[in-house]
Design a protein around this motif. Structure first.
Motif, PDB file in Angstrom:
ATOM      1  N   VAL A 152      11.590  19.310  -2.401  1.00  0.00           N
ATOM      2  CA  VAL A 152      10.208  19.757  -2.587  1.00  0.00           C
ATOM      3  C   VAL A 152       9.913  20.975  -1.712  1.00  0.00           C
ATOM      4  O   VAL A 152       9.225  21.902  -2.132  1.00  0.00           O
ATOM      5  N   ALA A 153      10.461  21.005  -0.508  1.00  0.00           N
ATOM      6  CA  ALA A 153      10.235  22.145   0.384  1.00  0.00           C
ATOM      7  C   ALA A 153      10.957  23.398  -0.108  1.00  0.00           C
ATOM      8  O   ALA A 153      10.489  24.520   0.103  1.00  0.00           O
ATOM      9  N   CYS A 179       6.454  11.059   2.124  1.00  0.00           N
ATOM     10  CA  CYS A 179       7.873  10.773   2.392  1.00  0.00           C
ATOM     11  C   CYS A 179       8.123  10.665   3.890  1.00  0.00           C
ATOM     12  O   CYS A 179       8.884   9.798   4.335  1.00  0.00           O
ATOM     13  N   ALA A 180       7.482  11.530   4.677  1.00  0.00           N
ATOM     14  CA  ALA A 180       7.630  11.455   6.138  1.00  0.00           C
ATOM     15  C   ALA A 180       7.069  10.138   6.669  1.00  0.00           C
ATOM     16  O   ALA A 180       7.689   9.487   7.527  1.00  0.00           O
ATOM     17  N   VAL A 181       5.923   9.722   6.153  1.00  0.00           N
ATOM     18  CA  VAL A 181       5.339   8.438   6.564  1.00  0.00           C
ATOM     19  C   VAL A 181       6.268   7.295   6.159  1.00  0.00           C
ATOM     20  O   VAL A 181       6.505   6.365   6.938  1.00  0.00           O
ATOM     21  N   SER A 182       6.820   7.373   4.970  1.00  0.00           N
ATOM     22  CA  SER A 182       7.740   6.339   4.497  1.00  0.00           C
ATOM     23  C   SER A 182       8.996   6.284   5.364  1.00  0.00           C
ATOM     24  O   SER A 182       9.523   5.198   5.628  1.00  0.00           O
ATOM     25  N   ILE A 183       9.474   7.429   5.818  1.00  0.00           N
ATOM     26  CA  ILE A 183      10.636   7.452   6.713  1.00  0.00           C
ATOM     27  C   ILE A 183      10.315   6.711   8.007  1.00  0.00           C
ATOM     28  O   ILE A 183      11.102   5.891   8.479  1.00  0.00           O
ATOM     29  N   VAL A 184       9.143   6.972   8.575  1.00  0.00           N
ATOM     30  CA  VAL A 184       8.758   6.309   9.825  1.00  0.00           C
ATOM     31  C   VAL A 184       8.627   4.798   9.607  1.00  0.00           C
ATOM     32  O   VAL A 184       9.149   3.995  10.398  1.00  0.00           O
ATOM     33  N   VAL A 198       0.835  -1.209   0.000  1.00  0.00           N
ATOM     34  CA  VAL A 198       0.000   0.000   0.000  1.00  0.00           C
ATOM     35  C   VAL A 198       0.869   1.258   0.000  1.00  0.00           C
ATOM     36  O   VAL A 198       0.643   2.193  -0.782  1.00  0.00           O
ATOM     37  N   LEU A 199       1.884   1.279   0.872  1.00  0.00           N
ATOM     38  CA  LEU A 199       2.763   2.446   0.936  1.00  0.00           C
ATOM     39  C   LEU A 199       3.481   2.656  -0.394  1.00  0.00           C
ATOM     40  O   LEU A 199       3.603   3.788  -0.864  1.00  0.00           O
ATOM     41  N   GLY A 200       3.931   1.589  -1.019  1.00  0.00           N
ATOM     42  CA  GLY A 200       4.609   1.710  -2.299  1.00  0.00           C
ATOM     43  C   GLY A 200       3.728   2.313  -3.378  1.00  0.00           C
ATOM     44  O   GLY A 200       4.167   3.176  -4.137  1.00  0.00           O
ATOM     45  N   LEU A 201       2.476   1.893  -3.432  1.00  0.00           N
ATOM     46  CA  LEU A 201       1.553   2.456  -4.426  1.00  0.00           C
ATOM     47  C   LEU A 201       1.261   3.929  -4.149  1.00  0.00           C
ATOM     48  O   LEU A 201       1.193   4.745  -5.081  1.00  0.00           O
ATOM     49  N   VAL A 202       1.129   4.283  -2.876  1.00  0.00           N
ATOM     50  CA  VAL A 202       0.881   5.690  -2.518  1.00  0.00           C
ATOM     51  C   VAL A 202       2.112   6.543  -2.828  1.00  0.00           C
ATOM     52  O   VAL A 202       1.993   7.660  -3.339  1.00  0.00           O
ATOM     53  N   VAL A 203       3.307   6.034  -2.538  1.00  0.00           N
ATOM     54  CA  VAL A 203       4.542   6.759  -2.841  1.00  0.00           C
ATOM     55  C   VAL A 203       4.674   6.964  -4.349  1.00  0.00           C
ATOM     56  O   VAL A 203       5.009   8.064  -4.804  1.00  0.00           O
ATOM     57  N   ALA A 204       4.397   5.945  -5.134  1.00  0.00           N
ATOM     58  CA  ALA A 204       4.471   6.073  -6.593  1.00  0.00           C
ATOM     59  C   ALA A 204       3.458   7.099  -7.102  1.00  0.00           C
ATOM     60  O   ALA A 204       3.770   7.907  -7.987  1.00  0.00           O
ATOM     61  N   ALA A 205       2.260   7.093  -6.553  1.00  0.00           N
ATOM     62  CA  ALA A 205       1.242   8.072  -6.958  1.00  0.00           C
ATOM     63  C   ALA A 205       1.668   9.493  -6.581  1.00  0.00           C
ATOM     64  O   ALA A 205       1.482  10.432  -7.361  1.00  0.00           O
ATOM     65  N   ALA A 206       2.249   9.658  -5.405  1.00  0.00           N
ATOM     66  CA  ALA A 206       2.734  10.983  -4.985  1.00  0.00           C
ATOM     67  C   ALA A 206       3.855  11.453  -5.902  1.00  0.00           C
ATOM     68  O   ALA A 206       3.926  12.639  -6.258  1.00  0.00           O
ATOM     69  N   GLY A 207       4.729  10.533  -6.304  1.00  0.00           N
ATOM     70  CA  GLY A 207       5.800  10.885  -7.234  1.00  0.00           C
ATOM     71  C   GLY A 207       5.259  11.311  -8.588  1.00  0.00           C
ATOM     72  O   GLY A 207       5.728  12.284  -9.179  1.00  0.00           O
ATOM     73  N   ARG A 239       3.012  18.757  -3.938  1.00  0.00           N
ATOM     74  CA  ARG A 239       4.238  18.937  -3.168  1.00  0.00           C
ATOM     75  C   ARG A 239       4.010  18.609  -1.701  1.00  0.00           C
ATOM     76  O   ARG A 239       4.816  17.926  -1.066  1.00  0.00           O
ATOM     77  N   VAL A 240       2.876  19.056  -1.151  1.00  0.00           N
ATOM     78  CA  VAL A 240       2.557  18.754   0.249  1.00  0.00           C
ATOM     79  C   VAL A 240       2.339  17.251   0.422  1.00  0.00           C
ATOM     80  O   VAL A 240       2.850  16.639   1.368  1.00  0.00           O
TER      81      VAL A 240
END
Length: 144
Positions: A133-134, A101-106, A74-83, A94-95
């Motif tokens: 991005v920031a 990315c913060a969730v992925s870090i955790v 699930v995280l991988g699909l969300v990260v790919a969509a955000a990218g 960007r937000v």
């Protein structure tokens, strides 16, 4: 020091910083799509019961193979969509990229004892993407 000159144009330092941030943010978008797909495949492999993923670490946040598989899928699909959304340069994208990315870090910090080199690599890449991005202000790099 002001970001713009008296004639309304941006200073040379600001232009260079924004070019670096834009390039890194777009590179980050490519990385997010790639890492997201790899993470999703890793999760799919775990859910399917493949022998590629071996969880032997004794750790407080120990989950079974299927649990980690669904999290990474699930995280991988969300990260790919955000990218993919980050290519637009829109504020919401960007937000969303910074939050995911913060969730992925955790998640990868918790995953650290299982596959340390993979988790550290993902944490570092996510931190670079958050910085880019920031820092990137697409409105300042668009032609007037």
């Amino acid at each position: 020091m002001s970001d713009s000159r008296a004639d309304g144009r941006l200073s040379d330092d600001t232009v260079i910083e924004q070019a670096v941030a834009k390039g890194t943010a777009l590179g980050g978008a490519v990385l997010l799509v790639t890492v997201g797909l790899l993470e999703a495949f890793q999760g799919l492999s775990a859910v399917a019961g493949d022998d590629v993923l071996v969880l032997e670490a004794d750790y407080r946040f120990q989950l079974n193979e299927t649990g980690w598989g669904w999290i990474h899928l699930v995280l991988g699909l969300v990260v790919a969509a955000a990218g993919a959304a980050l290519f637009t340069g829109r504020t919401w994208a960007r937000v969303a990229a910074m939050v995911i990315c913060a969730v992925s870090i955790v998640v990868n910090f918790v995953w650290l004892p299982n596959y340390p080199m993979w988790a550290i690599s993902i944490i570092v890449l996510n931190a670079v993407v958050i910085w880019a991005v920031a820092t990137w202000k697409p409105e300042e790099t668009r032609p007037r």
